[in-house]
Design a protein around this motif. Structure first.
Motif, PDB file in Angstrom:
ATOM      1  N   ALA A 197       0.812  -1.228   0.000  1.00 21.97           N
ATOM      2  CA  ALA A 197       0.000   0.000   0.000  1.00 21.97           C
ATOM      3  C   ALA A 197       0.837   1.266   0.000  1.00 21.97           C
ATOM      4  CB  ALA A 197      -0.926  -0.009   1.224  1.00 21.97           C
ATOM      5  N   HIS A 198       2.158   1.134  -0.152  1.00 22.00           N
ATOM      6  CA  HIS A 198       2.994   2.334  -0.003  1.00 22.00           C
ATOM      7  C   HIS A 198       4.257   2.226  -0.850  1.00 22.00           C
ATOM      8  CE1 HIS A 198       4.502   5.525   3.097  1.00 22.00           C
ATOM      9  NE2 HIS A 198       4.998   5.753   1.878  1.00 22.00           N
ATOM     10  N   VAL A 199       4.151   2.632  -2.106  1.00 17.34           N
ATOM     11  CA  VAL A 199       5.343   2.695  -2.956  1.00 17.34           C
ATOM     12  C   VAL A 199       5.410   4.051  -3.659  1.00 17.34           C
ATOM     13  CG1 VAL A 199       5.239   0.197  -3.394  1.00 17.34           C
ATOM     14  CG2 VAL A 199       4.367   1.787  -5.137  1.00 17.34           C
ATOM     15  N   HIS A 200       6.631   4.392  -4.065  1.00 16.81           N
ATOM     16  CA  HIS A 200       6.867   5.604  -4.858  1.00 16.81           C
ATOM     17  C   HIS A 200       7.560   5.164  -6.145  1.00 16.81           C
ATOM     18  CE1 HIS A 200       6.238   8.390  -1.359  1.00 16.81           C
ATOM     19  NE2 HIS A 200       6.639   7.318  -0.686  1.00 16.81           N
ATOM     20  N   ASP A 225       0.485   3.620  -5.500  1.00 15.02           N
ATOM     21  CA  ASP A 225       1.576   4.570  -5.728  1.00 15.02           C
ATOM     22  C   ASP A 225       1.244   5.933  -5.123  1.00 15.02           C
ATOM     23  OD1 ASP A 225       4.171   4.999  -7.091  1.00 15.02           O
ATOM     24  OD2 ASP A 225       3.031   6.588  -8.089  1.00 15.02           O
ATOM     25  N   MET A 226       2.239   6.506  -4.465  1.00 17.21           N
ATOM     26  CA  MET A 226       2.054   7.768  -3.735  1.00 17.21           C
ATOM     27  C   MET A 226       1.995   8.976  -4.674  1.00 17.21           C
ATOM     28  SD  MET A 226       1.572   7.514  -0.590  1.00 17.21           S
ATOM     29  CE  MET A 226       1.442   6.157   0.570  1.00 17.21           C
ATOM     30  N   PRO A 227       1.324  10.040  -4.223  1.00 12.87           N
ATOM     31  CA  PRO A 227       1.055  11.174  -5.120  1.00 12.87           C
ATOM     32  C   PRO A 227       2.097  12.273  -5.096  1.00 12.87           C
ATOM     33  CG  PRO A 227      -0.159  11.470  -3.101  1.00 12.87           C
ATOM     34  CD  PRO A 227       0.627  10.193  -2.935  1.00 12.87           C
ATOM     35  N   ASN A 228       3.247  12.071  -4.402  1.00 12.35           N
ATOM     36  CA  ASN A 228       4.247  13.147  -4.392  1.00 12.35           C
ATOM     37  C   ASN A 228       5.153  13.041  -5.613  1.00 12.35           C
ATOM     38  OD1 ASN A 228       5.357  10.781  -3.230  1.00 12.35           O
ATOM     39  ND2 ASN A 228       6.840  11.920  -2.020  1.00 12.35           N
ATOM     40  N   THR A 229       4.483  12.899  -6.765  1.00 15.49           N
ATOM     41  CA  THR A 229       5.189  12.928  -8.043  1.00 15.49           C
ATOM     42  C   THR A 229       5.130  14.369  -8.558  1.00 15.49           C
ATOM     43  OG1 THR A 229       3.119  11.890  -8.823  1.00 15.49           O
ATOM     44  CG2 THR A 229       5.039  10.505  -8.701  1.00 15.49           C
ATOM     45  N   VAL A 230       5.613  14.608  -9.764  1.00 11.69           N
ATOM     46  CA  VAL A 230       5.708  15.990 -10.264  1.00 11.69           C
ATOM     47  C   VAL A 230       4.890  16.138 -11.544  1.00 11.69           C
ATOM     48  CG1 VAL A 230       7.276  17.817 -11.021  1.00 11.69           C
ATOM     49  CG2 VAL A 230       8.022  16.168  -9.274  1.00 11.69           C
ATOM     50  N   PHE A 248      -2.210  -1.794 -10.064  1.00 12.57           N
ATOM     51  CA  PHE A 248      -1.797  -0.617  -9.286  1.00 12.57           C
ATOM     52  C   PHE A 248      -2.977   0.296  -8.999  1.00 12.57           C
ATOM     53  CE2 PHE A 248      -2.059   2.444 -12.769  1.00 12.57           C
ATOM     54  CZ  PHE A 248      -1.977   1.616 -13.886  1.00 12.57           C
ATOM     55  N   GLY A 249      -2.947   0.873  -7.809  1.00 13.57           N
ATOM     56  CA  GLY A 249      -3.831   1.980  -7.458  1.00 13.57           C
ATOM     57  C   GLY A 249      -3.002   3.239  -7.385  1.00 13.57           C
ATOM     58  N   LEU A 250      -3.634   4.378  -7.612  1.00 10.30           N
ATOM     59  CA  LEU A 250      -2.938   5.674  -7.536  1.00 10.30           C
ATOM     60  C   LEU A 250      -3.613   6.541  -6.472  1.00 10.30           C
ATOM     61  CD1 LEU A 250      -2.599   6.581 -11.353  1.00 10.30           C
ATOM     62  CD2 LEU A 250      -0.938   5.372  -9.894  1.00 10.30           C
ATOM     63  N   TYR A 251      -2.818   7.059  -5.550  1.00 10.17           N
ATOM     64  CA  TYR A 251      -3.356   7.985  -4.558  1.00 10.17           C
ATOM     65  C   TYR A 251      -3.475   9.374  -5.154  1.00 10.17           C
ATOM     66  CZ  TYR A 251      -2.181   4.706  -0.743  1.00 10.17           C
ATOM     67  OH  TYR A 251      -2.101   3.622   0.093  1.00 10.17           O
ATOM     68  N   ILE A 265      -7.310   5.496  -5.456  1.00  9.54           N
ATOM     69  CA  ILE A 265      -7.428   4.406  -4.475  1.00  9.54           C
ATOM     70  C   ILE A 265      -7.670   4.976  -3.076  1.00  9.54           C
ATOM     71  CG2 ILE A 265      -4.942   4.197  -3.928  1.00  9.54           C
ATOM     72  CD1 ILE A 265      -7.294   1.221  -4.549  1.00  9.54           C
ATOM     73  N   GLY A 266      -7.236   6.210  -2.869  1.00  9.27           N
ATOM     74  CA  GLY A 266      -7.370   6.877  -1.573  1.00  9.27           C
ATOM     75  C   GLY A 266      -6.688   8.221  -1.686  1.00  9.27           C
ATOM     76  N   LEU A 267      -6.554   8.914  -0.557  1.00 10.94           N
ATOM     77  CA  LEU A 267      -5.837  10.185  -0.538  1.00 10.94           C
ATOM     78  C   LEU A 267      -4.655  10.066   0.408  1.00 10.94           C
ATOM     79  CD1 LEU A 267      -8.808  12.698  -0.206  1.00 10.94           C
ATOM     80  CD2 LEU A 267      -7.555  12.098  -2.295  1.00 10.94           C
TER      81      LEU A 267
END
Ligand code: DOR
Ligand code: ZN
Length: 462
Positions: free
Chosen positions: A64-67, A96-101, A125-128, A148-150
């Motif tokens: 549940a927690h990848v970058h 996948d976490m949302p701290n992308t650019v 994959f889910g995307l936050y 998938i969530g926030l």
């Protein structure tokens, strides 16, 4: 006289032991149309047969927690390399976490991210989406697009995204609740950690322990208490990512005793490393929240035994070699890779008697699927579920070797660690996607949205 029904299995896995959170089931498993269609003994012959004698069959890990860093930071990792690492490691679903650019704070950006990564992933994959300072109006749209969530960053980390104030958090929590989205939180108090960092910098400190000192347990306890208070008032489903302190876990227990519902994640890194790792690895093991003295890891292990820790995730957080080698801790980037090594490392803990194979399935597959509302398909191998499974030899010895890992920058603090228990093969919706350390076939991963939410039974009293 009746005729036996014609069964048309694509695949039968014979002779293995299917693992659930509660049981070990010696049975064959049959697949049709990418889903589990039968579990039993003496199943009819299929065109494709796999002998799993002496092996465990686990539901594929749900991390549940990848970058995976796309878009915008593909020099660190991309969905192709990250998902290869996942598949080889027995992980069939990642969030996948949302701290992308740019950060995933709007519908447009979410759709752009989905376009960018679609077709590249070897695993589902889910995307936050992000719960940010000013995007409450976007939250229902993110939900509609299948987020998938926030993720809420209360404390500074990679990407330096601004941490929302309490008013914005409250507004975002309300929108999330109305949209049926889980809010996962990086629970660190930002003004407090910034103040402490400023004081340490003023003393001329640039070493990795200064980073640890800038984020003492208070930083986590305050943020956990505040977010549980706000989310409790609103009724938002709350998950605490990478809880890292004994004090934070004690606070979670108190909050649950008061009636708050929240779920808790521990990271493989916080479970397996303590602050002695700084002496060997320095900034390679910089992490937000930090790797801590051993008593905190011990508390997380106790939380696993007591059921207070709900899931284990990796926070797979790749960076380039230069970013990790940066000698000044304030400039080094936090986090390291882990999606490929998590299952072998957890299996090793099983071999050492620290937890059971059923615990691994509960913490790494079943519970994450339940929390984020994909347990109609993922996290278990009941008839009707997606045939995402991993064939594991529980006794096979291995050694973590960076040179064999599939990430872009395969540097790991677990280099040279001996493991017991190996991933022989990974199947996604009935298709072989990795075998004996190598990827098989083209990317077949699909985007996953949560089903219509019903309240999770996890996380303590209502
Ligand atoms: O150390 C960290 N790295 N912690 C986080 O919360 C984010 C992650 C990253 O994105 O690099
Ligand atoms: Zn993270």
């Amino acid at each position: 006289m009746g005729t036996a029904p014609t069964v048309n299995y694509e695949l039968v896995v014979r002779g293995g032991t299917i693992v659930t959170p509660e049981r070990l089931i010696r049975a064959d498993l049959a697949v049709a149309d990418g889903t589990v269609c039968a579990i039993g003994t003496s199943l009819a012959h299929a065109d494709k047969e796999i002998d799993a004698t002496g092996r465990y069959i686990l539901p594929g890990v749900v991390d549940a927690h990848v970058h995976f860093r796309e878009p915008g930071m593909a020099y660190k990792e991309d969905f192709g390399t990250g998902s290869r690492a996942a598949a080889v490691g027995g992980v069939t679903t990642v969030f996948d976490m949302p701290n992308t650019v740019p950060p995933v704070a709007t519908l447009d950006i979410f759709e752009h991210k989905l376009d960018t990564v679609a077709g590249k992933s070897h695993v589902d994959f889910g995307l936050y989406g992000m719960l940010g300072q000013d995007n409450a109006d976007e939250i229902p749209k993110l939900a509609g697009a299948g987020a998938i969530g926030l993720k809420l960053f209360m404390g500074q980390t990679t990407g330096d995204n601004p941490c929302p104030d309490d008013g914005a958090i409250y507004r975002g929590l309300r929108a999330a609740e109305e949209s049926g989205l889980v809010v996962g939180v990086h629970a660190e108090n930002n003004p407090l950690l910034q103040q402490l960092a400023k004081e340490l910098r003023a003393q001329g400190r640039t070493d990795v322990r200064a980073h640890l000192e800038s984020r003492p347990p208070l930083v986590e306890v305050e943020a956990v208490t505040r977010i549980a208070t706000l989310a409790g008032a609103v009724g938002t489903t709350l998950h605490i990512h990478h809880l890292s302190t004994r004090d934070g876990l004690e606070r979670v227990k108190m909050l649950r005793a008061l009636g708050h519902r929240l779920t808790v994640e521990a990271l493989v890194g916080h479970l397996l490393l303590d602050d002695s790792a700084y002496d060997e690895f320095a900034n390679l093991v910089k992490l937000n929240p930090p790797v801590r003295p051993a008593e905190h890891g011990a508390a997380l292990w106790a939380g696993i035994s007591s059921g207070d820790v709900d899931i284990v995730a990796t926070d797979h957080a790749p960076h380039s070699g230069e970013e990790q080698a940066e000698p000044n801790v304030w400039c080094a980037h936090g986090g390291w890779i882990g999606v490929e090594t998590s299952l072998p490392l957890m299996l090793t803990q099983v071999a050492q008697g620290r937890l059971t194979i059923n615990d691994v399935v509960r913490l790494c597959a079943a519970n994450p699927a339940r929390i984020w509302g994909i347990d109609d398909r993922k996290g278990h191998l009941d008839v009707g579920a997606d045939a995402d499974f991993v064939i594991v030899d529980p006794a096979a010895p291995g050694v973590v070797t960076g040179a064999h890992l599939h990430s872009k920058h395969p540097v790991t603090p677990y280099e040279g660690w001996e493991t017991t228990g190996s991933v022989e093969a990974t199947y996604l919706r009935g298709e072989l996607i990795a075998e004996h350390g190598e990827i098989v076939g083209p990317p077949r991963g699909r985007h996953l949205a949560p089903r219509d939410r019903k309240p999770t039974t996890l996380g303590g009293p209502l």
